[in-house]
Design a protein around this motif. Sequence first.
Motif, PDB file in Angstrom:
ATOM      1  N   ASP A 316      56.147  34.072  29.097  1.00 38.04           N
ATOM      2  CA  ASP A 316      55.577  34.851  28.417  1.00 38.04           C
ATOM      3  C   ASP A 316      55.475  34.420  26.915  1.00 38.04           C
ATOM      4  OD1 ASP A 316      55.548  36.781  30.207  1.00 38.04           O
ATOM      5  OD2 ASP A 316      57.191  37.980  29.746  1.00 38.04           O
ATOM      6  N   PRO A 380      61.044  41.553  25.771  1.00 41.63           N
ATOM      7  CA  PRO A 380      59.652  41.477  25.255  1.00 41.63           C
ATOM      8  C   PRO A 380      59.290  41.607  23.928  1.00 41.63           C
ATOM      9  CG  PRO A 380      59.891  42.550  27.531  1.00 41.63           C
ATOM     10  CD  PRO A 380      61.444  42.319  26.856  1.00 41.63           C
ATOM     11  N   GLU A 384      57.260  39.109  21.509  1.00 33.11           N
ATOM     12  CA  GLU A 384      56.363  39.658  20.462  1.00 33.11           C
ATOM     13  C   GLU A 384      56.431  39.130  19.087  1.00 33.11           C
ATOM     14  OE1 GLU A 384      55.438  43.596  21.497  1.00 33.11           O
ATOM     15  OE2 GLU A 384      54.986  43.189  23.423  1.00 33.11           O
TER      16      GLU A 384
END
Length: 394
Positions: A316, A380, A384
């Motif tokens: 990610d 997550p 970000e």
Amino acid sequence: MSDETGPIDPLPPLVSLANARTAFAVPPDVAYFNTASLSPMLHRAVAAGHAGLQSRATPWNFHERDWFDAVEVLRGLFAEVAGVDAEGVALVPATSYGLGVVARNLPLAPGTDILVLAEEYPSGIYTWRARSVGTDIRLVTVAREPGQTSWTEAVLAALDERIGLVSVPNLHWTDGALVDLVAVARRAREVGAFLVVDASQSLGVLPLDMAEVQPDAIVSVGYKWLLGPFGRAYLWVAEAHRAGRPLEQNWITRAGADDLSALVDYTDEFQPGARRYDQGARTLIELTPIAIAALEQIRAWGVAQIGGALAVVTADLAGGLGRLGLEPSAPPDRRAPHILGIPVPDAARPRVLPALEQAGCYAALRGSSLRIAPHLHITPTHVERLVSAVGSVL
């Protein structure tokens, strides 16, 4: 812990992989991506540390067996997590100490060379430099040449009959680029070279195939991916090297040391296995409980499962940074699942860490890379936030 002399609170329970973030004593607003430097602490490890301090504060409750029993539990836990036999494990204070033991006991033939990686972690380099002083042993430093796409290719190209010892990690500490230890080990055996592995950046995340690698020695700190305390490190040596000379002469590694009434009956015999290489203050009353608590949690999660979960996080991260035009220094099939090295433009380099810290993100610059090293507490939202902070300085 209720007070200075009251009962000690029990350790928090082991946490499942699905709820791993709750295991860490990391505030929600902190996005910590620097485990490769110093790991965050587990709640249960912090509680174990409190218990260790309480034990040290009340020596009248410390019994003779306490000098010996907990360290054997720790030795066995490390062996399980590392995939080695407990009889080969020595408890040491640092990788430099462990490497010093190895350098003292591996019989290098005159005129042979020691192979190391360029920009490798300093402890190994300084140890092998010292080993070569006053001898005709040379250090051969391997760098990736143009056209060589991996460290493995570079090592194999330099690993010939002149090499007597190969000292490598299974991933480079600056950017997570992998070294194929199976291929390197196979070639080392062909040319008759010893193999020493610094696994400080991999144990606890990457399983080590001992049957295929067959190293002569492994060293690792405990305060990175093993989530333990500063001051506890580990050395494993193959059976052929367990009868060597320790760096220090102490009482606690001697045969019969557990009979404290007979310590003045001096002996030159040691306890079995690699225990002769243990540091003198190996009991570490305050620190050993922390190391045990951390390894128990890693064992419960499973090393391969930790690595698999972290691979998702770094994928990610790589995807988000790739959209900014920043690509990891190693492609997915040649990098570790838990460390990303991101080359940063020169103009942005002085500003990237301050921008990250302002956003509550913590990473490191190592070599030419922004080194990003998450653990299972990363969400997550944290990914970000890091991507956005890096983007703000481009």
